[in-house]
Design a protein around this motif. Structure first.
Motif, PDB file in Angstrom:
ATOM      1  N   THR A 256      -2.749   3.890 -12.979  1.00 53.08           N
ATOM      2  CA  THR A 256      -2.640   4.907 -11.481  1.00 53.08           C
ATOM      3  C   THR A 256      -3.811   4.438 -10.748  1.00 53.08           C
ATOM      4  OG1 THR A 256      -3.736   6.644 -12.513  1.00 53.08           O
ATOM      5  CG2 THR A 256      -1.381   6.679 -12.523  1.00 53.08           C
ATOM      6  N   GLU A 257      -4.790   3.633 -11.383  1.00 51.88           N
ATOM      7  CA  GLU A 257      -5.831   3.258 -10.370  1.00 51.88           C
ATOM      8  C   GLU A 257      -5.482   1.976  -9.482  1.00 51.88           C
ATOM      9  OE1 GLU A 257      -9.133   1.177  -9.232  1.00 51.88           O
ATOM     10  OE2 GLU A 257      -8.569   0.237 -11.087  1.00 51.88           O
ATOM     11  N   TYR A 258      -6.079   1.942  -8.233  1.00 58.25           N
ATOM     12  CA  TYR A 258      -5.463   1.228  -7.354  1.00 58.25           C
ATOM     13  C   TYR A 258      -5.325  -0.330  -7.461  1.00 58.25           C
ATOM     14  CZ  TYR A 258      -5.098  -1.194  -2.453  1.00 58.25           C
ATOM     15  OH  TYR A 258      -5.039  -1.977  -1.557  1.00 58.25           O
TER      16      TYR A 258
ATOM     17  N   ASN B  87       0.673  -1.356   0.126  1.00 57.78           N
ATOM     18  CA  ASN B  87       0.031  -0.070  -0.033  1.00 57.78           C
ATOM     19  C   ASN B  87       0.819   1.300   0.023  1.00 57.78           C
ATOM     20  OD1 ASN B  87      -2.624  -1.130   0.011  1.00 57.78           O
ATOM     21  ND2 ASN B  87      -2.906  -1.160   1.885  1.00 57.78           N
ATOM     22  N   ASN B  88       1.839   1.330   0.633  1.00 57.59           N
ATOM     23  CA  ASN B  88       2.839   2.367   0.815  1.00 57.59           C
ATOM     24  C   ASN B  88       3.407   2.550  -0.427  1.00 57.59           C
ATOM     25  OD1 ASN B  88       2.067   2.530   3.406  1.00 57.59           O
ATOM     26  ND2 ASN B  88       4.015   1.916   4.513  1.00 57.59           N
ATOM     27  N   TYR B  89       4.024   1.392  -1.114  1.00 54.66           N
ATOM     28  CA  TYR B  89       4.590   1.674  -2.295  1.00 54.66           C
ATOM     29  C   TYR B  89       3.492   2.417  -3.373  1.00 54.66           C
ATOM     30  CZ  TYR B  89       7.083  -0.519  -6.487  1.00 54.66           C
ATOM     31  OH  TYR B  89       7.838  -0.706  -7.382  1.00 54.66           O
ATOM     32  N   PHE B  90       2.350   1.832  -3.501  1.00 60.07           N
ATOM     33  CA  PHE B  90       1.393   2.348  -4.127  1.00 60.07           C
ATOM     34  C   PHE B  90       1.235   3.697  -4.039  1.00 60.07           C
ATOM     35  CE2 PHE B  90      -3.118   4.076  -4.602  1.00 60.07           C
ATOM     36  CZ  PHE B  90      -3.165   3.747  -5.950  1.00 60.07           C
ATOM     37  N   GLU B  91       1.155   4.290  -2.847  1.00 58.13           N
ATOM     38  CA  GLU B  91       0.974   5.776  -2.557  1.00 58.13           C
ATOM     39  C   GLU B  91       2.267   6.467  -2.793  1.00 58.13           C
ATOM     40  OE1 GLU B  91       0.103   5.632   1.652  1.00 58.13           O
ATOM     41  OE2 GLU B  91      -1.855   4.936   1.539  1.00 58.13           O
ATOM     42  N   LEU B  92       3.436   6.002  -2.806  1.00 58.40           N
ATOM     43  CA  LEU B  92       4.613   6.676  -3.243  1.00 58.40           C
ATOM     44  C   LEU B  92       4.701   6.682  -4.828  1.00 58.40           C
ATOM     45  CD1 LEU B  92       7.299   5.112  -0.786  1.00 58.40           C
ATOM     46  CD2 LEU B  92       6.714   7.586  -0.966  1.00 58.40           C
ATOM     47  N   LEU B  93       4.185   5.608  -5.597  1.00 59.81           N
ATOM     48  CA  LEU B  93       4.219   5.569  -6.752  1.00 59.81           C
ATOM     49  C   LEU B  93       3.178   6.672  -7.499  1.00 59.81           C
ATOM     50  CD1 LEU B  93       4.818   3.891  -9.473  1.00 59.81           C
ATOM     51  CD2 LEU B  93       2.835   2.536  -8.983  1.00 59.81           C
ATOM     52  N   ILE B  94       2.096   6.891  -6.858  1.00 59.70           N
ATOM     53  CA  ILE B  94       1.217   7.674  -7.253  1.00 59.70           C
ATOM     54  C   ILE B  94       1.498   9.342  -7.012  1.00 59.70           C
ATOM     55  CG2 ILE B  94      -1.246   8.770  -7.126  1.00 59.70           C
ATOM     56  CD1 ILE B  94      -0.850   5.786  -8.387  1.00 59.70           C
ATOM     57  N   GLU B  95       2.181   9.367  -5.763  1.00 56.02           N
ATOM     58  CA  GLU B  95       2.667  10.730  -5.448  1.00 56.02           C
ATOM     59  C   GLU B  95       3.803  11.218  -6.485  1.00 56.02           C
ATOM     60  OE1 GLU B  95       5.176  12.398  -1.741  1.00 56.02           O
ATOM     61  OE2 GLU B  95       3.894  10.830  -1.361  1.00 56.02           O
TER      62      GLU B  95
ATOM     63  N   VAL C 217       4.928  14.322 -10.594  1.00 55.86           N
ATOM     64  CA  VAL C 217       6.139  15.191 -11.175  1.00 55.86           C
ATOM     65  C   VAL C 217       6.983  14.341 -12.064  1.00 55.86           C
ATOM     66  CG1 VAL C 217       5.889  16.621  -9.018  1.00 55.86           C
ATOM     67  CG2 VAL C 217       7.338  14.596  -8.891  1.00 55.86           C
ATOM     68  N   MET C 218       6.938  13.235 -12.232  1.00 57.01           N
ATOM     69  CA  MET C 218       7.693  12.181 -13.232  1.00 57.01           C
ATOM     70  C   MET C 218       6.977  11.211 -13.788  1.00 57.01           C
ATOM     71  SD  MET C 218      10.604  10.779 -10.631  1.00 57.01           S
ATOM     72  CE  MET C 218      11.101   9.264 -11.742  1.00 57.01           C
ATOM     73  N   ASN C 219       7.325  10.846 -14.904  1.00 53.17           N
ATOM     74  CA  ASN C 219       6.597   9.713 -15.597  1.00 53.17           C
ATOM     75  C   ASN C 219       7.266   8.304 -15.244  1.00 53.17           C
ATOM     76  OD1 ASN C 219       4.797   8.279 -17.465  1.00 53.17           O
ATOM     77  ND2 ASN C 219       6.303   8.304 -18.904  1.00 53.17           N
ATOM     78  N   LEU C 220       6.381   7.692 -14.298  1.00 56.42           N
ATOM     79  CA  LEU C 220       6.673   6.400 -13.736  1.00 56.42           C
ATOM     80  C   LEU C 220       5.825   5.441 -14.270  1.00 56.42           C
ATOM     81  CD1 LEU C 220       7.536   7.208  -9.826  1.00 56.42           C
ATOM     82  CD2 LEU C 220       9.094   6.544 -11.563  1.00 56.42           C
ATOM     83  N   THR C 221       4.738   5.713 -14.430  1.00 54.51           N
ATOM     84  CA  THR C 221       3.728   4.674 -14.764  1.00 54.51           C
ATOM     85  C   THR C 221       2.299   5.222 -15.611  1.00 54.51           C
ATOM     86  OG1 THR C 221       1.991   2.763 -14.144  1.00 54.51           O
ATOM     87  CG2 THR C 221       2.540   4.528 -12.651  1.00 54.51           C
ATOM     88  N   GLY C 222       1.722   4.545 -16.549  1.00 57.12           N
ATOM     89  CA  GLY C 222       0.376   5.117 -17.128  1.00 57.12           C
ATOM     90  C   GLY C 222      -0.825   4.649 -16.283  1.00 57.12           C
TER      91      GLY C 222
END
Length: 237
Positions: free
Chosen positions: A44-46, A25-33, A37-42
């Protein structure tokens, strides 16, 4: 905690503690945050991140007994897939994440720190360069990659890191027979041998995944990988 996520992991024989679910869950939150500001993933839905990144990363259990693996390298890890999910689910693994973009490395270091993960570290650079360093070359039980590249190129990036007797498993999708056939010479030159192809659908979805299991049967010649850029520009044939 997502019951759907738990169910999909259970279908693959993976059971996690409450702490491990919290880490996801924490990983998900950091990914979205960070994705703002940078392109990590297209994606984003949980539940979609759970399925297409987390479950998919862990699906390698269908091709290899993770309990018998100690050291893992993830080449071209991007936002940390599959390396970080593997580390969360299987804490015994010693994981190395390699990526050529420093911004992504900063993100990965933040995830590792926030999730309090141990025995996992990042390296910033190109696969062709680090494969020449003694501490990395032919040093890993398992090398994985979800990076998008043809198999001949990916094999030249990854096989130099695999110890003799170890495995290289690229994550592929769809039909890969022709790609595998075209890479036969490259695999042979680099010391690899195709052991099996594992095809399946991700639990509870119509998403097809193909895992190719390549065993390292002999040491990779010192001239490989060739200098940066060549494996992609001129794949071994």
């Amino acid at each position: 905690m997502s019951k759907i996520f738990e169910q999909k992991l259970n279908e693959m024989g993976i059971q996690l503690s409450e702490r491990q679910y919290q880490q996801f869950n924490n990983y998900f939150e950091l990914l979205i945050e960070w994705n703002k500001v940078m392109n990590l993933t297209g994606i984003t839905e949980y539940e979609e991140v759970n399925e297409k990144h987390f479950v998919d990363s862990l699906s390698v259990v269908k091709a290899v007994d993770i309990g018998s693996i100690e050291t893992v390298m993830d080449v071209g890890t991007g936002a940390g897939f599959p390396g970080i999910p593997l580390k969360i689910a299987f804490p015994h693994l010693k994981v190395t994440l390699l990526d050529s973009l420093n911004k992504r490395i900063k993100f990965l270091d933040t995830v590792i720190s926030e999730l309090k993960l141990e025995d996992i570290h990042t390296i910033h650079g190109r696969a062709e360069d680090y494969a020449r360093k003694e501490e990395y070359r032919e040093n890993f039980d398992l090398v994985v990659s979800r990076a998008v590249a043809n198999l001949s190129t990916l094999s030249e990036y990854c096989l130099p890191y695999v110890k003799t007797g170890g495995l290289f498993i690229p994550y592929k999708s769809g039909e890969i027979e022709e790609e595998v056939k075209n890479a036969e010479t490259a695999l042979k030159i680099l010391g690899g041998k195709k052991r099996k192809t594992v095809k399946f659908q991700l639990p509870g979805s119509d998403i097809g995944r193909t895992l190719l299991v390549v065993e390292k049967i002999k040491s990779t010649g010192k001239k490989f990988p060739r200098k940066a850029g060549l494996p992609a520009k001129e794949p071994l044939k």
